[in-house]
Enzyme design. Structure first.
Site, short mmCIF file in Angstrom:
data_model
loop_
_atom_site.label_atom_id
_atom_site.label_comp_id
_atom_site.label_asym_id
_atom_site.label_seq_id
_atom_site.Cartn_x
_atom_site.Cartn_y
_atom_site.Cartn_z
N TYR A 148 68.76 52.81 -2.62
CA TYR A 148 68.26 53.76 -3.61
C TYR A 148 69.03 55.08 -3.55
CZ TYR A 148 64.24 50.64 -4.27
OH TYR A 148 63.44 49.56 -4.54
N LYS A 197 67.85 41.02 5.89
CA LYS A 197 68.55 39.87 5.31
C LYS A 197 69.85 39.71 6.10
CE LYS A 197 68.84 36.66 2.11
NZ LYS A 197 67.96 35.48 2.13
N ASP A 229 63.08 36.99 2.42
CA ASP A 229 62.51 35.90 1.60
C ASP A 229 61.39 35.19 2.35
OD1 ASP A 229 64.68 35.34 3.23
OD2 ASP A 229 65.44 33.68 2.03
N ASP A 253 59.82 48.55 -0.52
CA ASP A 253 59.24 48.83 -1.83
C ASP A 253 58.53 47.57 -2.33
OD1 ASP A 253 58.69 50.01 -4.21
OD2 ASP A 253 60.76 50.19 -4.91
N ASP A 257 54.14 46.47 -1.93
CA ASP A 257 53.34 46.14 -3.12
C ASP A 257 52.69 44.77 -2.97
OD1 ASP A 257 53.79 48.49 -4.45
OD2 ASP A 257 54.37 47.54 -6.33
#
Ligand code: NAD
Length: 363
Positions: A148, A197, A229, A253, A257
């Protein structure tokens, strides 16, 4: 205690839920003999409308001079057509960066009373032994680094115009967020799951290595590594395996959620964004909910529980924080529900009434 608070109500339901959080803090002040001095500040769409800048300098300056920041939410349909760098949401990125808030802490706690609101089957969220609902996870998301904030841009390629965003993490950025995670685990169930990852990304391999080095200082904490994942899958397959999850800005992020959804409603979830030391910004996880703004329908509990987190993390006022959490539980136990967590047979209440009822439980 005398406490100087910067308050940023923001847009949509932001001002509605922030008003209720302040109502609760005022009640706490009376019962426990503290004093809150509020400075209300502009940010987001409200600031664009007033001064044509989503994050005025004055807001940053007053936040820096305060003991902590309470934020509602920013954004809304009205500003959706603005270019990316002019949108209200840029105020959040700016505040995090300007205030050095590198650690985002999001507890995902399922209240027993709301077990029916959880989309997962009961046997997944309760222990086999006594059938009690047990879902208490903390997601710690790195907040000021990664993709970001990395270099971004466009370039021409043989396949046409291309766009890129760079994921970049320095060792120190990873170390300091890992320390927050391990410290948190020491106060809880002593397990950290680091999510990356590393099978594909170089930045994740560095992340994994620094987290493993940090773990050596916490021999009592069990460290586990998961690929993003797999972590996304495990969160719905068996969420009770998690205690503290630590991850990068983008993965955090998404995962936070997902974790919030399994607790039933986004209207229940508080968050803290911290820097080294005690300073922090506290806000509900949800956004400005323009679909229900101005209708007294918003659930203020996430904002109220954010104020409780503030008392605990910035001011070490655990007794007061627990009083707020108990009051929220008591109101739920008496079957009062805002629309987002309503089910048949419960009593439907609005934003203000929810605040009044919770305040009434603090004695
Ligand atoms: P949202 O969280 O605002 O709303 C998603 C859904 O959840 C909506 O149906 C809404 O009515 C409901 N909801 C959210 N909070 C609720 C509450 N307290 N009580 C009852 N229902 C609630 O997410 P969105 O719709 O994707 O975003 C709306 C705006 O908010 C956008 O402009 C977005 O950029 C912004 N946003 C801001 C923040 C922030 O300020 N931290 C976070 C997320 C989104």
């Amino acid at each position: 205690m005398n406490i100087k608070l910067a308050v940023i109500p923001g847009d949509g339901i932001g001002p509605e839920v922030t008003e209720q959080a302040q109502k609760i803090l005022d009640k706490i002040a009376g019962v426990y003999n503290h004093k809150f001095e509020y400075k209300t500040l502009l940010a987001g769409g409200a600031a664009i409308d007033a001064v044509n800048n989503c994050l005025p300098d004055e807001t940053i300056a007053v936040c820096k001079a305060s003991d902590a920041v309470l934020l509602g939410a920013v954004g809304g349909w009205k500003w959706d057509t603005l270019p990316g760098d002019k949108r209200p949401e840029m105020a959040l990125l700016g505040l995090r960066k300007e205030l050095g808030l590198f650690a985002n802490i999001r507890p995902a706690l399922l209240f027993d009373e709301l077990a029916d609101a959880c989309p997962l089957k009961r046997e997944i969220i309760s222990s086999g032994a006594n059938g009690k609902v047990e879902l208490d996870i903390v997601v710690i998301r790195e907040l000021t680094g990664g993709i970001y904030f990395g270099e971004k841009g466009f370039k021409d390629t043989p396949l046409g115009k291309a766009a890129y965003d760079v994921e970049l993490y320095a060792e120190e950025e990873v170390r300091r967020i890992a320390v927050v995670a391990f410290d948190m685990a020491m106060k809880r169930n002593k397990k950290v799951t680091s999510v990356d990852k590393a099978n594909v990304l170089e930045s994740s391999r560095l992340w994994r290595q620094v987290v493993a080095e940090t773990a050596k200082n916490y021999p009592e904490v069990k460290l586990e590594n998961l690929y993003i994942d797999n972590a996304a899958m495990q969160l719905v397959r068996n969420p009770r395996q998690f205690d503290v999850i630590v991850t990068s800005n983008m993965f955090g992020d998404i995962l936070s959620d997902e974790a919030s959804m399994i607790t039933g409603s986004i209207g229940m979830l508080p968050s803290a964004s911290l820097k080294n030391g005690n300073f922090g910004m506290y806000e509900p996880v949800h956004g400005s909910a323009p679909d229900i703004a101005g209708q007294d329908k918003a659930n203020p509990m996430a904002a109220i529980l954010s104020a409780a987190m503030m008392l605990r993390y910035t001011f070490a006022l655990s007794k007061e924080a627990e009083a707020i959490e108990r009051a929220v539980k008591a109101v739920l136990a008496k079957s009062y529900r805002t629309g987002d967590i309503y089910s048949e047979g419960k009593t439907l209440i609005g934003t203000k009434e929810a605040g009044d009822l919770i305040a009434g439980e603090i004695r």
